[in-house]
Design a protein around this motif. Structure first.
Motif, PDB file in Angstrom:
ATOM      1  N   PRO A   1      -5.859 -25.439 -22.550  1.00 28.94           N
ATOM      2  CA  PRO A   1      -5.326 -24.145 -23.010  1.00 28.94           C
ATOM      3  C   PRO A   1      -6.192 -22.968 -22.570  1.00 28.94           C
ATOM      4  CG  PRO A   1      -5.162 -25.776 -24.778  1.00 28.94           C
ATOM      5  CD  PRO A   1      -5.947 -26.417 -23.658  1.00 28.94           C
ATOM      6  N   ASN A   2      -5.554 -21.967 -22.034  1.00 28.90           N
ATOM      7  CA  ASN A   2      -6.241 -20.757 -21.597  1.00 28.90           C
ATOM      8  C   ASN A   2      -5.206 -19.642 -21.498  1.00 28.90           C
ATOM      9  OD1 ASN A   2      -7.983 -18.801 -20.180  1.00 28.90           O
ATOM     10  ND2 ASN A   2      -9.295 -20.571 -19.803  1.00 28.90           N
ATOM     11  N   LYS A   3      -5.685 -18.422 -21.375  1.00 30.61           N
ATOM     12  CA  LYS A   3      -4.792 -17.275 -21.253  1.00 30.61           C
ATOM     13  C   LYS A   3      -4.627 -16.943 -19.783  1.00 30.61           C
ATOM     14  CE  LYS A   3      -4.646 -12.334 -22.558  1.00 30.61           C
ATOM     15  NZ  LYS A   3      -3.689 -12.166 -23.640  1.00 30.61           N
TER      16      LYS A   3
ATOM     17  N   PHE B   1      -0.340 -17.681 -23.065  1.00 31.76           N
ATOM     18  CA  PHE B   1      -1.314 -18.695 -23.432  1.00 31.76           C
ATOM     19  C   PHE B   1      -0.705 -20.034 -23.016  1.00 31.76           C
ATOM     20  CE2 PHE B   1      -3.721 -21.231 -26.655  1.00 31.76           C
ATOM     21  CZ  PHE B   1      -4.981 -20.948 -26.143  1.00 31.76           C
TER      22      PHE B   1
END
Lengths: 327, 327, 327, 327
Positions: free
Chosen positions: D249-251, D258
Motif C-alpha cells: 500500500p502506498n499513495k 491509495f
C-alpha cells in the motif's frame, strides 16, 4: 517448581533520550513544526521537548554537536530501592561512571555505558510537566491539549542502537538491568538483532549489529502515534517539505508495529509508530527467533517491499574517528 | 526514601473468561463468523475459542446457561511462587474457594470470588495453542494465520464487571491481588467506577457501580483489534446482519481507547477495541479522577455523543433472583 | 428507444459558497487554524479562502453579517454555451436577477434565487489560484503544499439548504439546471429531503424540509478529507479547543459518506467528509427512496446512534424576521 | 467564446471486464474468498462475479484460457442515442467488428478493438442484480449485504492496458469515444502513460507504454474499497496466504489514489484502491503532465519507495506469439 526464576521488575520505562545534531535549530523545527512537539526548556546548547501525552518535563533533549548521534539514554526505575539495586548491579560490571545531580526535568542520575559505549543513565526522581492554563484539557489523562501544528506525536516509544556485538550488549541489558528478550534475528546462531523490554511493549530498546563492528552508533529514535493513518498524514506533509522518507509506512514483521522511517535534518533516523503492534503480557513468553535468511520481506516489512540496504547498514554518526577491531 | 512502597508484580494478565449464554450456538456463531475467532475445543455444554493472536489454547469459554452473564474470570500469575503468594493473600480474606485440577487449556487453578461474588480463579500452568500445519504463518509472533472470516479480532483485552460496591471491590483487587488504580469516576467522594491493571494497559478489569446495588453482574467483555478502522468494518458487517450496536465507534475519554459496544445474541455486551488508547509505564502514576458530573461527553465518549442510559445501568444477567441490600 | 430522454450536462460543479458570520474573525480562525485553509484575499467585509487541493482562487467567502447563514452558492457551467443555456432556462422561471461583472476569483456571473429564495449564481469564467514559489509542490495534481496547521481539508464538497418546500425546490434544480435526483426521504409521498447532483457525486446540494416552513436557511456546508481517520483527528483537536461537535464521526446511510458535524464560531453548521461514500456513474440510476419512518438509525447514521433533534430542525439564521406560510 | 468546444458525454462508465486465466478456479477463489466477491453465474468456461456494491449482474467475467490476459472491456453509454453515436464513430475508424446479441448481464453490444488490438465493446442495456431475500440490506444504496468473507471490495474501478503506442491509443479514446485526458507521463514529448476518463474519476482506463512495443497486453484491473486501512487488512490476509504482493500500500502521485498491487493466481495483476484519490469536476481541467525523469518516487508512489521494475515492464500475457515491430 521452586527453581522457576522470577523476573526482575526494577526498571519501568525509557524516560528520555538525548540526540546530538549538527543543525540543532533545524532539528528542533522538525520536531516542533512537523511532529507537533513542544519546547519546554532551553539551556546552553540544548533544547528540551516533549510530545503532548508525555507527562514528564521532557522526553527529548537536542544538543548541538559536530556530528549527529546519540547523546544518552535514560531509564526510570520503579522505586528508589530498585534504582539502588540496579546501580549496584551496574557497578559490579565495571561499566558505571558515577552519579550526577540531575538535569532539567529530573534529579540524581547514575551514569554508565553499555559494553558498546552508548551513554546511559538510571534515575528515579522526575519532574512532571505542569501545563499552563491555556494548555489544560478536559481529557484528564492527556498532559496538554492536542497541538494544532503538524501531525503531532503522542509519546516517546523506544530507541534502537547499533552495536559492534549484539549478543554481548543484549546480555548486559538482560543480566544487569532486568530486560527480557522478546524477538531476535540470528544467522546460524550469531545474534544480529535483539528486541528487549522491561514493560509489556515488545521493546523499549533494540540492538542491531553494525556491519563494520563500529561501536556506539544510534540507529533510530521512535515516537508513537497509535493511529496507523497518522503515518500517511505525516508522510504526506514531510514529503511535501522535502524531508527524506527512507522507509514509507509498512507493517514490521518483528513487533508487528506499523512503522515508517525518516531522517531529521540533523541526520538522525527517526521512526514513527502508527500502531501498537502486539503487546506481551505472557510471563513465560518464548522469544521469537527469526533466521536472517527469512527476515527480509517477512521480519522487516511484513507487507511487501524489503527494507533498503541503508536501513540495515547506516547509523549516526555516519563516520567515526576509528574502527574497532572485533575478535 | 526507604518508605517508598514497592508495587506487587505477582499477576501478569487476564488469561481467559467464561461467558454464560442462553443461546450458545448463536453466541458461538457471533464470535466465529463475525469476530473471526476459532473454536479450539468443545466439552459438555461449553465451547472454547481463541482470537488469532491469542497464544493460549483458549481465551473464551462459552457455556450454555439459563441466563446470560459471567461464568468466571481467570488471572495468570508471573510464576509458581507468585501464584502461591496470591493464593495465600486470597485465603486471608476468606473469599477463597479452593483448588481445581484444571480445565481445557490450563492446569491447577485456585477459585475464589470478589467481595461482590464474581467467580474468579488464579493459575500459572497454561497450554499454548499448537497450530495445525495449514494454520502456520511466516509472521512468527502470530499464533495462526489471519482468518478469512468476518473482521477478525486479535486478542482478549479486558473485562468490566458491575458491582454493588465499587470501592470495596476495587480495594480487594489492589490490596489482595496487586492491581494498580489507573482511572476512577467519583461522585463527591463515592467511587462509581474504577479502571485497574497489573500490566501497562490502563485496565484488564474495571468495576462499575450497579445502580440498584445488585451484585455479580457482567458489564462487558472486550476483544482487541488495535486498528481504529476495523471498528467501522465490523460495525458495518454487524449492522447489516441485525446485531444490536449499543454504542457506535467513538473514543473513550477514560483510557482513550477507541471503542464500540454491541450485544452478542446470548445477551452479553461485547466491547471491541480499535486502538491502544494510552499505556502506563510511569511507576508513580497518579490515578486520574473524573468527577461524575464532568464525565458524560468527556470521560465516556471524548468525541460527541454521550453514552446511552442503558450503558450506565444494564449488565447481565438482566434480572437476578434477589436484590442485595447495601449498607 | 428514441423516446429515452438524454440528461442535461450543462453544470459541472459547485464552484464556491459565501457564508455569513456575525463573528467573522473567529470564523476565519476556525477555517484556517483548525481546517488548515488558506486566506487568498480580503476585501471589504469579506475574507476569501481555499482548501489546499481547491484549484480556484477561492471556494469560500466569509462575509460579516448580523446573522449567520448563507451568502450565496455559485455553480460553474461546463462551457460558455452551457452557461447561456442555463441562464435562459432560469430566466424562463422568473427567478433570475441579472448579471454581475464578477468578484474576486471569477468573472461574469448570473444571479438568481431558488424558489425558496436562496441566493445563487451561474458562471463560467474562473481564476485559478497561482501558488507562490514556496507553496509549489512536486505532487503536480495538488494546488499547493499540504498545510502544516490543524487537520487540513482538501476541497469543497457540497452544500445543504433547508427549505419551506423540498419538492418544489428539488424540481427547480432538476428541471431548470439539469440536476439528477440521487436519494430522497419521503413521508407518505411528501418529500422531506433530496440529494441531487450534476456530477458523479451523490450530491453537490441537498434540500431538507424546514419544520416550520421558514424559507432560505442554510443547513450546512461541507469540506472533504477523503480519509476516514482524519475525522477523528479533527474531532480530537476541535473538542480540545471547545468547538461544538453536534454529530461525532459516523457513516451516513444516505450517500454512505463518513461524516461529522460541528458548529463554526459564527454559528453555521459545518460538515466534514471523511470518505467518498459511493459514486454514481450508472446513467439509468434509480433514485433511492427512504421512508421517513425507516430513516433514523439507518438513513441518517448507518452505524448506531440516530442524529440529534437539532440536526433535523435547526439551520442558520437561527431566527428570521418573518415566517412564510406555505400552502 | 463561441469556439469553445463542448465535451462529449456519451459514455458513462466502465461496465465490466473479462479476464483470462489459465487457473480459473484458483482465480475465482481469489476473488471470492479474499476479495469477498459473489459468483452470480457460470456458463461454459466462464464464471461471472460482482462486488457487493456493484449494481449490475456482474462486473467481472473470468474465462479459462491458456494464458492470462484481457478478455474484453465493456463501456456503457448514457443512452441508446449516445450508444448509436459512438458506434458510428467507431465504425468510421475501421476498428469496429460488429454487434453481438448480448451476454449474461447485458443485451446487445457493439464489439471493436483499440488500435492496439484490445477487445472492447459498447452497450446500453444491462441487467441489474436482483438480491435474494437473505441478501437484502436496509442500507438502500447498497446492492447486497456486506459479505462476511475476506476483506470485501465494493465496486469495479478501472482498467490499465499496456500498448505499443500510448499516444495513438490515447487519441483514439479521446477522439472516438469522448474520453478526457487527465494526467500523462511524457519523456521529451513522447507519451509513456495516459490516464483518461469519461466521468469525474481521474481514470476509468489508463494506457502505459509496453517497453518492447508488444501490443494488446493487460497491465491491471482495479477494484475499489474507498477505505485506506482496508488495503492493510487485505494485504495482511493475502501475505498470510502466499499471494504475491508486488507493491505494498502506498499513495500514487498520479491520481493520488491509495493503491496496492497483487498478482491473482491466474497471473494477472490486480490493483486495489483504498481511497478516492482526487476527483475532477473542473470542466476546463488542464491535464497534469509528468516528465518521466520526475516520475519515480513522485508520480508513481508519492510516499517513499519507487515502483519495482516489474511494474513498469510486465503485463499479461507474459509471453506473446510474435513481437510487433514499431516504426
Amino acid at each position: 517448581m521452586s527453581e522457576f526464576k522470577e523476573p526482575i521488575f526494577d526498571l519501568a520505562q525509557l524516560a528520555h533520550v538525548e540526540l546530538l545534531s549538527p543543525k540543532p535549530e533545524e532539528s528542533v523545527e522538525f520536531f516542533t513544526r512537523f511532529l507537533g512537539m513542544n519546547i519546554t526548556a532551553r539551556e546552553g546548547q540544548s533544547v528540551y521537548l516533549k510530545a503532548y501525552e508525555d507527562t514528564y518535563q521532557n522526553t527529548l533533549k537536542i544538543t548541538e554537536s559536530s556530528d549527529a548521534g546519540l547523546g544518552h539514554v535514560a531509564w526510570r526505575a520503579i522505586s528508589p530501592q530498585a534504582l539502588e539495586r540496579r546501580v549496584e548491579a551496574v557497578k559490579a560490571t565495571g561499566l558505571g561512571k558515577g552519579w550526577i545531580e540531575g538535569d532539567i526535568g529530573h534529579g540524581a542520575a547514575y551514569q554508565f555505558t553499555t559494553p558498546d559505549g552508548h551513554p546511559m543513565e538510571l534515575l528515579f526522581d522526575v519532574d512532571y510537566y505542569q501545563p499552563k492554563v491555556e494548555e489544560k484539557t478536559r481529557l484528564l489523562n492527556r498532559n496538554v491539549k492536542r497541538p494544532d501544528r503538524g501531525v503531532p506525536v503522542r509519546r516517546l516509544d523506544h530507541i534502537n542502537l547499533m552495536t559492534a556485538d549484539t549478543a554481548k550488549n543484549t546480555d548486559f541489558l538482560i543480566d544487569t538491568l532486568g530486560f527480557r528478550l522478546r524477538e531476535q534475528i540470528q544467522d546460524n546462531g550469531n545474534v544480529l538483532g535483539s528486541w528487549v523490554s522491561v514493560s509489556n511493549l515488545v521493546h523499549e530498546i533494540a540492538f542491531m549489529q553494525e556491519p563494520n563492528r563500529i561501536p556506539g552508533k544510534l540507529h533510530h529514535l521512535c515516537y508513537w502515534y497509535g493511529i496507523p493513518q497518522n503515518l500517511y498524514d505525516i508522510a504526506d506533509l514531510l514529503k511535501d517539505n522535502d524531508i527524506f522518507i527512507e522507509v514509507p509506512p509498512n507493517k514490521h514483521g518483528i513487533s508487528q508495529a506499523f512503522c515508517m522511517y525518516v531522517h531529521e535534518p540533523g541526520g538522525n533516523r527517526i521512526e514513527l509508530f502508527g500502531d501498537a503492534g502486539y503487546i506481551i503480557t505472557d510471563p513465560t513468553w518464548k522469544p521469537v527467533i527469526w533466521e536472517m535468511k527469512d527476515t527480509p520481506g517477512y521480519g522487516d516489512t511484513w507487507i511487501g517491499t524489503e527494507f533498503p540496504e541503508s536501513w540495515w547498514t547506516q547509523g549516526t554518526p555516519v563516520t567515526v574517528p576509528a574502527i574497532v577491531e572485533s575478535k
